[in-house]
Design a protein around this motif. Sequence first.
Motif, PDB file in Angstrom:
ATOM      1  N   ARG A 198       0.927  -1.013  -0.059  1.00  0.00           N
ATOM      2  CA  ARG A 198      -0.015   0.022   0.075  1.00  0.00           C
ATOM      3  C   ARG A 198       0.887   1.230   0.080  1.00  0.00           C
ATOM      4  N   ALA A 199       2.081   1.221   0.894  1.00  0.00           N
ATOM      5  CA  ALA A 199       2.668   2.433   0.976  1.00  0.00           C
ATOM      6  C   ALA A 199       3.765   2.627  -0.327  1.00  0.00           C
ATOM      7  N   ARG A 200       4.176   1.620  -1.088  1.00  0.00           N
ATOM      8  CA  ARG A 200       5.192   1.453  -1.810  1.00  0.00           C
ATOM      9  C   ARG A 200       4.432   1.396  -3.519  1.00  0.00           C
ATOM     10  N   VAL A 201       4.444  -0.108  -3.760  1.00  0.00           N
ATOM     11  CA  VAL A 201       3.995  -0.380  -5.287  1.00  0.00           C
ATOM     12  C   VAL A 201       2.737   0.213  -5.475  1.00  0.00           C
ATOM     13  N   LEU A 202       1.861   0.010  -4.635  1.00  0.00           N
ATOM     14  CA  LEU A 202       0.314   0.377  -5.029  1.00  0.00           C
ATOM     15  C   LEU A 202      -0.034   1.574  -4.202  1.00  0.00           C
ATOM     16  N   ALA A 203       0.939   2.524  -4.005  1.00  0.00           N
ATOM     17  CA  ALA A 203       0.428   3.728  -3.217  1.00  0.00           C
ATOM     18  C   ALA A 203      -0.585   4.565  -3.766  1.00  0.00           C
ATOM     19  N   ASN A 204      -0.758   4.611  -5.086  1.00  0.00           N
ATOM     20  CA  ASN A 204      -1.496   5.366  -5.929  1.00  0.00           C
ATOM     21  C   ASN A 204      -2.987   4.795  -5.680  1.00  0.00           C
ATOM     22  N   TYR A 205      -3.087   3.540  -4.987  1.00  0.00           N
ATOM     23  CA  TYR A 205      -4.457   3.037  -5.045  1.00  0.00           C
ATOM     24  C   TYR A 205      -4.678   2.558  -3.531  1.00  0.00           C
ATOM     25  N   ALA A 206      -4.030   3.265  -2.673  1.00  0.00           N
ATOM     26  CA  ALA A 206      -3.831   2.765  -1.245  1.00  0.00           C
ATOM     27  C   ALA A 206      -5.300   2.801  -0.661  1.00  0.00           C
ATOM     28  N   SER A 207      -6.127   3.884  -1.013  1.00  0.00           N
ATOM     29  CA  SER A 207      -7.444   3.825  -0.610  1.00  0.00           C
ATOM     30  C   SER A 207      -8.353   2.695  -0.673  1.00  0.00           C
ATOM     31  N   TYR A 208      -8.231   2.059  -1.970  1.00  0.00           N
ATOM     32  CA  TYR A 208      -8.976   1.217  -2.472  1.00  0.00           C
ATOM     33  C   TYR A 208      -8.630  -0.132  -1.790  1.00  0.00           C
ATOM     34  N   ILE A 209      -7.359  -0.317  -1.284  1.00  0.00           N
ATOM     35  CA  ILE A 209      -7.252  -1.693  -0.927  1.00  0.00           C
ATOM     36  C   ILE A 209      -6.728  -1.626   0.510  1.00  0.00           C
ATOM     37  N   GLU A 210      -7.375  -0.745   1.330  1.00  0.00           N
ATOM     38  CA  GLU A 210      -7.065  -0.494   2.935  1.00  0.00           C
ATOM     39  C   GLU A 210      -7.772  -1.508   3.729  1.00  0.00           C
ATOM     40  N   MET A 211      -6.877  -2.131   4.746  1.00  0.00           N
ATOM     41  CA  MET A 211      -7.608  -3.222   5.523  1.00  0.00           C
ATOM     42  C   MET A 211      -8.762  -2.666   6.372  1.00  0.00           C
ATOM     43  N   THR A 212      -9.445  -3.859   6.550  1.00  0.00           N
ATOM     44  CA  THR A 212     -10.450  -3.518   7.535  1.00  0.00           C
ATOM     45  C   THR A 212     -10.012  -3.278   8.777  1.00  0.00           C
ATOM     46  N   ASN A 213     -10.612  -2.279   9.765  1.00  0.00           N
ATOM     47  CA  ASN A 213      -9.890  -1.922  11.031  1.00  0.00           C
ATOM     48  C   ASN A 213      -9.749  -3.140  12.004  1.00  0.00           C
ATOM     49  N   GLU A 214     -10.884  -4.044  12.214  1.00  0.00           N
ATOM     50  CA  GLU A 214     -10.836  -5.185  12.995  1.00  0.00           C
ATOM     51  C   GLU A 214      -9.990  -6.189  12.743  1.00  0.00           C
ATOM     52  N   ILE A 215      -9.563  -6.315  11.391  1.00  0.00           N
ATOM     53  CA  ILE A 215      -8.532  -7.352  10.831  1.00  0.00           C
ATOM     54  C   ILE A 215      -7.105  -6.871  11.222  1.00  0.00           C
ATOM     55  N   ASP A 216      -6.998  -5.744  10.846  1.00  0.00           N
ATOM     56  CA  ASP A 216      -5.482  -4.943  11.179  1.00  0.00           C
ATOM     57  C   ASP A 216      -5.324  -5.084  12.629  1.00  0.00           C
ATOM     58  N   SER A 217      -6.248  -5.213  13.550  1.00  0.00           N
ATOM     59  CA  SER A 217      -6.046  -5.125  15.023  1.00  0.00           C
ATOM     60  C   SER A 217      -6.003  -6.380  15.766  1.00  0.00           C
ATOM     61  N   THR A 218      -6.499  -7.385  14.886  1.00  0.00           N
ATOM     62  CA  THR A 218      -6.650  -8.731  15.287  1.00  0.00           C
ATOM     63  C   THR A 218      -5.346  -9.446  15.135  1.00  0.00           C
ATOM     64  N   ARG A 219      -4.547 -10.031  16.226  1.00  0.00           N
ATOM     65  CA  ARG A 219      -3.424 -10.845  16.147  1.00  0.00           C
ATOM     66  C   ARG A 219      -3.680 -12.423  16.401  1.00  0.00           C
ATOM     67  N   SER A 220      -4.797 -12.774  17.050  1.00  0.00           N
ATOM     68  CA  SER A 220      -4.901 -14.212  17.358  1.00  0.00           C
ATOM     69  C   SER A 220      -5.304 -15.047  16.186  1.00  0.00           C
ATOM     70  N   PRO A 221      -4.733 -16.105  16.006  1.00  0.00           N
ATOM     71  CA  PRO A 221      -5.039 -16.949  14.965  1.00  0.00           C
ATOM     72  C   PRO A 221      -6.408 -17.422  15.128  1.00  0.00           C
ATOM     73  N   VAL A 222      -6.730 -17.758  16.555  1.00  0.00           N
ATOM     74  CA  VAL A 222      -8.209 -18.410  16.722  1.00  0.00           C
ATOM     75  C   VAL A 222      -9.311 -17.292  16.498  1.00  0.00           C
ATOM     76  N   GLU A 223      -8.958 -16.204  16.902  1.00  0.00           N
ATOM     77  CA  GLU A 223      -9.778 -14.971  16.420  1.00  0.00           C
ATOM     78  C   GLU A 223     -10.047 -14.695  14.969  1.00  0.00           C
ATOM     79  N   LEU A 224      -9.142 -14.861  14.255  1.00  0.00           N
ATOM     80  CA  LEU A 224      -9.156 -14.736  12.968  1.00  0.00           C
ATOM     81  C   LEU A 224      -9.880 -15.902  12.018  1.00  0.00           C
TER      82      LEU A 224
END
Length: 432
Positions: A121-147
């Motif tokens: 998002r920050a480098r190769v696809l920076a021009n389209y970063a807003s299109y491919i932004e990650m969902t906040n809940e997934i970004d903040s989840t670390r636990s494999p079980v929760e995912l």
Amino acid sequence: MSQPTNIFALLDQNGPFRVDDEPEGGRLFSPRSRRRLQELKKNGLVSKYRVIRNQIFELLGVRSFAGIQDLLDRPEQRPIVEKRAYMLLGNMFGLAGNEREVIARINSYSRIADGVINYLRARVLANYASYIEMTNEIDSTRSPVELLLILFDDRYHRKARFEAKRKLILMNLAGAIDQRERETEVEQKFLRFLGFLNDQVWSRQAKIGELEIVYLHSRHHPESFACQEVTVKRREELPSQPGPGEKITMIKRRCFPWRGREIPVYVSIRKKPPEAKVLKLLRKGEENPAVAVDDELGLMAVVDSPMEVKIFQQHLTASAGRAGSLMTLEDLSDTLNGEEYRSANPGSSARTAMYKFFARMGGMRVEFIVHTNESFLNYIYQRGVSHDEYEVKRIFDSGVARLLFPCDIYEIDIGEKKEALIRWFRSRIEEI
């Protein structure tokens, strides 16, 4: 990218493991389940489906999809399930330490997985970063079980469930890479490699880390932007403003001794970060880091002339001998003389000029890329050759862009943006 049959089949939104509007329910005789079974058979993925399903059940400690629904309905059970899952994953990846250390290590794979997406998002696809932004809940989840549970939770939108699955797959690759690095002692080898360079390769006339700043003042072809002429200058010798088709490139050089002379060399030393290794596995469609990642340690050097390229290689061989190790060169490729560069890697250019080899010495295998000033500037600036263009091409030509950011999830056909991105990178290169 051809139809994947390994772990990457799980990411393919055109295949039987796609994420639908409603999560998988596991009803055996529903029309949806029958259609999915036919697709699995058609693609030769029935066994893969059964293996993945059984792994999910084992990790969650259930016997059926109904057991997963029970976990969703009874969140008080999750701490017990999570504790057991972390133990199973820790043993799978061969992690040592107490419970807290194992959990922290597995959670670090989550940061690497997020880092892969954030890098793109920050480098190769920076021009389209807003299109491919990650969902906040997934970004903040670390636990494999929760995912995993999010994948089966109808409260989550399809995009969030796809991203949970993608994050789990990237975490699995990160874990495999971490295990490989611990087995091969990459960190210790990197420190030994730095020690070898400081003790045997670089000049003793300068202190460790002492660098001389110079500038490459170059003139480039108006159409190909290939380097036509380059001069090494000091700051006071530079023009106040570069003219049309000219570039000024700062480099910081050290020296190595050769037969009573001190030869200047610009050096970039790297240990490939885990995010880059994950992307390499994706590009090659390979789950095993031992097969796909053969350039964990690397050095790029830039010298003034083709003769000094050969001198540097000879100096390395002699330095290894002084350190008590034979140095053998493997997979040698020399395209500085105008020969075509042959590479099976997607996105690479046959016009790439470099002197490249792997050196095996002291229990290490190190990738060396040696440039002249001219070939180095072409590596940065030349049309169709520059590294910025190569980064774009290899993400798109390998199919990774579409695999990670499928059109039906992100409502943009990212695969069609390759040429636009190359034009944008070209404008940055040529206009700055």
